[in-house]
Design a protein around this motif. Structure first.
Motif, PDB file in Angstrom:
ATOM      1  N   MET A   1       0.833  -1.176   0.000  1.00 38.29           N
ATOM      2  CA  MET A   1       0.000   0.000   0.000  1.00 38.29           C
ATOM      3  C   MET A   1       0.882   1.245   0.000  1.00 38.29           C
ATOM      4  O   MET A   1       1.914   1.286   0.642  1.00 38.29           O
ATOM      5  CB  MET A   1      -0.892   0.036   1.230  1.00 38.29           C
ATOM      6  N   ALA A   2       0.406   2.272  -0.670  1.00 36.61           N
ATOM      7  CA  ALA A   2       1.140   3.526  -0.761  1.00 36.61           C
ATOM      8  C   ALA A   2       0.803   4.442   0.414  1.00 36.61           C
ATOM      9  O   ALA A   2      -0.222   4.290   1.060  1.00 36.61           O
ATOM     10  CB  ALA A   2       0.800   4.232  -2.072  1.00 36.61           C
ATOM     11  N   ALA A   3       1.682   5.382   0.660  1.00 35.92           N
ATOM     12  CA  ALA A   3       1.456   6.402   1.687  1.00 35.92           C
ATOM     13  C   ALA A   3       1.729   7.759   1.058  1.00 35.92           C
ATOM     14  O   ALA A   3       2.605   7.897   0.204  1.00 35.92           O
ATOM     15  CB  ALA A   3       2.377   6.180   2.877  1.00 35.92           C
ATOM     16  N   ILE A   4       0.953   8.768   1.462  1.00 33.40           N
ATOM     17  CA  ILE A   4       1.171  10.120   0.956  1.00 33.40           C
ATOM     18  C   ILE A   4       1.196  11.098   2.133  1.00 33.40           C
ATOM     19  O   ILE A   4       0.683  10.803   3.210  1.00 33.40           O
ATOM     20  CB  ILE A   4       0.093  10.560  -0.057  1.00 33.40           C
ATOM     21  N   THR A   5       1.812  12.233   1.895  1.00 32.44           N
ATOM     22  CA  THR A   5       1.833  13.324   2.863  1.00 32.44           C
ATOM     23  C   THR A   5       1.175  14.523   2.208  1.00 32.44           C
ATOM     24  O   THR A   5       1.482  14.856   1.060  1.00 32.44           O
ATOM     25  CB  THR A   5       3.276  13.684   3.259  1.00 32.44           C
ATOM     26  N   VAL A   6       0.280  15.175   2.924  1.00 30.26           N
ATOM     27  CA  VAL A   6      -0.386  16.363   2.403  1.00 30.26           C
ATOM     28  C   VAL A   6       0.173  17.565   3.139  1.00 30.26           C
ATOM     29  O   VAL A   6      -0.019  17.718   4.343  1.00 30.26           O
ATOM     30  CB  VAL A   6      -1.916  16.275   2.594  1.00 30.26           C
ATOM     31  N   ARG A   7       0.881  18.412   2.421  1.00 32.14           N
ATOM     32  CA  ARG A   7       1.490  19.598   3.013  1.00 32.14           C
ATOM     33  C   ARG A   7       0.566  20.804   2.810  1.00 32.14           C
ATOM     34  O   ARG A   7      -0.252  20.833   1.907  1.00 32.14           O
ATOM     35  CB  ARG A   7       2.839  19.876   2.378  1.00 32.14           C
ATOM     36  N   ASN A   8       0.749  21.794   3.668  1.00 35.70           N
ATOM     37  CA  ASN A   8       0.033  23.071   3.568  1.00 35.70           C
ATOM     38  C   ASN A   8      -1.483  22.912   3.627  1.00 35.70           C
ATOM     39  O   ASN A   8      -2.216  23.649   2.965  1.00 35.70           O
ATOM     40  CB  ASN A   8       0.439  23.827   2.295  1.00 35.70           C
ATOM     41  N   LEU A   9      -1.951  21.958   4.392  1.00 36.33           N
ATOM     42  CA  LEU A   9      -3.378  21.779   4.596  1.00 36.33           C
ATOM     43  C   LEU A   9      -3.850  22.802   5.629  1.00 36.33           C
ATOM     44  O   LEU A   9      -3.271  22.910   6.711  1.00 36.33           O
ATOM     45  CB  LEU A   9      -3.674  20.351   5.091  1.00 36.33           C
ATOM     46  N   ASP A  10      -4.864  23.551   5.288  1.00 39.04           N
ATOM     47  CA  ASP A  10      -5.391  24.578   6.176  1.00 39.04           C
ATOM     48  C   ASP A  10      -5.857  23.949   7.493  1.00 39.04           C
ATOM     49  O   ASP A  10      -6.450  22.867   7.505  1.00 39.04           O
ATOM     50  CB  ASP A  10      -6.552  25.280   5.475  1.00 39.04           C
ATOM     51  N   ASP A  11      -5.563  24.628   8.604  1.00 35.84           N
ATOM     52  CA  ASP A  11      -5.943  24.106   9.921  1.00 35.84           C
ATOM     53  C   ASP A  11      -7.444  23.889  10.048  1.00 35.84           C
ATOM     54  O   ASP A  11      -7.892  22.934  10.679  1.00 35.84           O
ATOM     55  CB  ASP A  11      -5.463  25.044  11.033  1.00 35.84           C
ATOM     56  N   ASP A  12      -8.238  24.768   9.439  1.00 38.50           N
ATOM     57  CA  ASP A  12      -9.695  24.607   9.493  1.00 38.50           C
ATOM     58  C   ASP A  12     -10.140  23.327   8.788  1.00 38.50           C
ATOM     59  O   ASP A  12     -11.031  22.624   9.260  1.00 38.50           O
ATOM     60  CB  ASP A  12     -10.404  25.811   8.858  1.00 38.50           C
ATOM     61  N   ILE A  13      -9.513  23.025   7.663  1.00 42.05           N
ATOM     62  CA  ILE A  13      -9.833  21.794   6.934  1.00 42.05           C
ATOM     63  C   ILE A  13      -9.461  20.583   7.788  1.00 42.05           C
ATOM     64  O   ILE A  13     -10.230  19.625   7.903  1.00 42.05           O
ATOM     65  CB  ILE A  13      -9.104  21.742   5.573  1.00 42.05           C
ATOM     66  N   ARG A  14      -8.277  20.622   8.400  1.00 42.33           N
ATOM     67  CA  ARG A  14      -7.862  19.529   9.275  1.00 42.33           C
ATOM     68  C   ARG A  14      -8.862  19.328  10.418  1.00 42.33           C
ATOM     69  O   ARG A  14      -9.262  18.200  10.712  1.00 42.33           O
ATOM     70  CB  ARG A  14      -6.481  19.798   9.848  1.00 42.33           C
ATOM     71  N   ASP A  15      -9.301  20.427  11.020  1.00 45.09           N
ATOM     72  CA  ASP A  15     -10.246  20.334  12.133  1.00 45.09           C
ATOM     73  C   ASP A  15     -11.595  19.782  11.674  1.00 45.09           C
ATOM     74  O   ASP A  15     -12.208  18.959  12.356  1.00 45.09           O
ATOM     75  CB  ASP A  15     -10.433  21.698  12.787  1.00 45.09           C
ATOM     76  N   GLN A  16     -12.056  20.223  10.512  1.00 49.47           N
ATOM     77  CA  GLN A  16     -13.312  19.709   9.967  1.00 49.47           C
ATOM     78  C   GLN A  16     -13.193  18.227   9.636  1.00 49.47           C
ATOM     79  O   GLN A  16     -14.121  17.455   9.861  1.00 49.47           O
ATOM     80  CB  GLN A  16     -13.722  20.490   8.720  1.00 49.47           C
ATOM     81  N   LEU A  17     -12.050  17.846   9.102  1.00 44.31           N
ATOM     82  CA  LEU A  17     -11.800  16.444   8.783  1.00 44.31           C
ATOM     83  C   LEU A  17     -11.801  15.590  10.047  1.00 44.31           C
ATOM     84  O   LEU A  17     -12.384  14.501  10.078  1.00 44.31           O
ATOM     85  CB  LEU A  17     -10.463  16.321   8.054  1.00 44.31           C
ATOM     86  N   ARG A  18     -11.168  16.091  11.103  1.00 46.09           N
ATOM     87  CA  ARG A  18     -11.139  15.375  12.383  1.00 46.09           C
ATOM     88  C   ARG A  18     -12.556  15.186  12.926  1.00 46.09           C
ATOM     89  O   ARG A  18     -12.936  14.114  13.376  1.00 46.09           O
ATOM     90  CB  ARG A  18     -10.268  16.126  13.389  1.00 46.09           C
ATOM     91  N   LEU A  19     -13.364  16.245  12.858  1.00 42.22           N
ATOM     92  CA  LEU A  19     -14.742  16.183  13.326  1.00 42.22           C
ATOM     93  C   LEU A  19     -15.575  15.205  12.492  1.00 42.22           C
ATOM     94  O   LEU A  19     -16.324  14.389  13.022  1.00 42.22           O
ATOM     95  CB  LEU A  19     -15.373  17.575  13.285  1.00 42.22           C
TER      96      LEU A  19
END
Length: 87
Positions: A1-19
């Motif tokens: 399986m592959a792995a990726i890193t997402v750089r420069n992700l907006d903090d709001d997007i990260r928080d919405q994704l977590r929720l």
């Protein structure tokens, strides 16, 4: 399986994704996998692609360019639903 890193992700997007992940009862990683799978899978098989374009405003559909419905060559037999077999 592959792995990726997402750089420069907006903090709001990260928080919405977590929720959103918590609401679905799984990890952020699993949520991202589901989102990516749905997004890429939709492009491979898109039965509603024309309607997607229509609703996005990129395509206009006109009724006068639609083909006329075909006439049946034979009539289907009528079914009698008045008998006791139908309750």
């Amino acid at each position: 399986m592959a792995a990726i890193t997402v750089r420069n992700l907006d903090d709001d997007i990260r928080d919405q994704l977590r929720l959103q992940a918590a609401q679905h009862g799984h990890s952020m990683e699993a949520e991202v996998r589901a989102i990516l799978t749905a997004a890429v899978g939709r492009r491979r098989h898109r039965p509603n692609a024309l309607m997607d374009l229509y609703w996005s405003g990129r395509v206009e559909l006109e009724a006068d360019v639609m083909p006329e419905p075909m006439e049946r060559e034979t009539e289907r037999p009528r079914v009698d639903f008045s008998g006791d077999d139908f309750g």
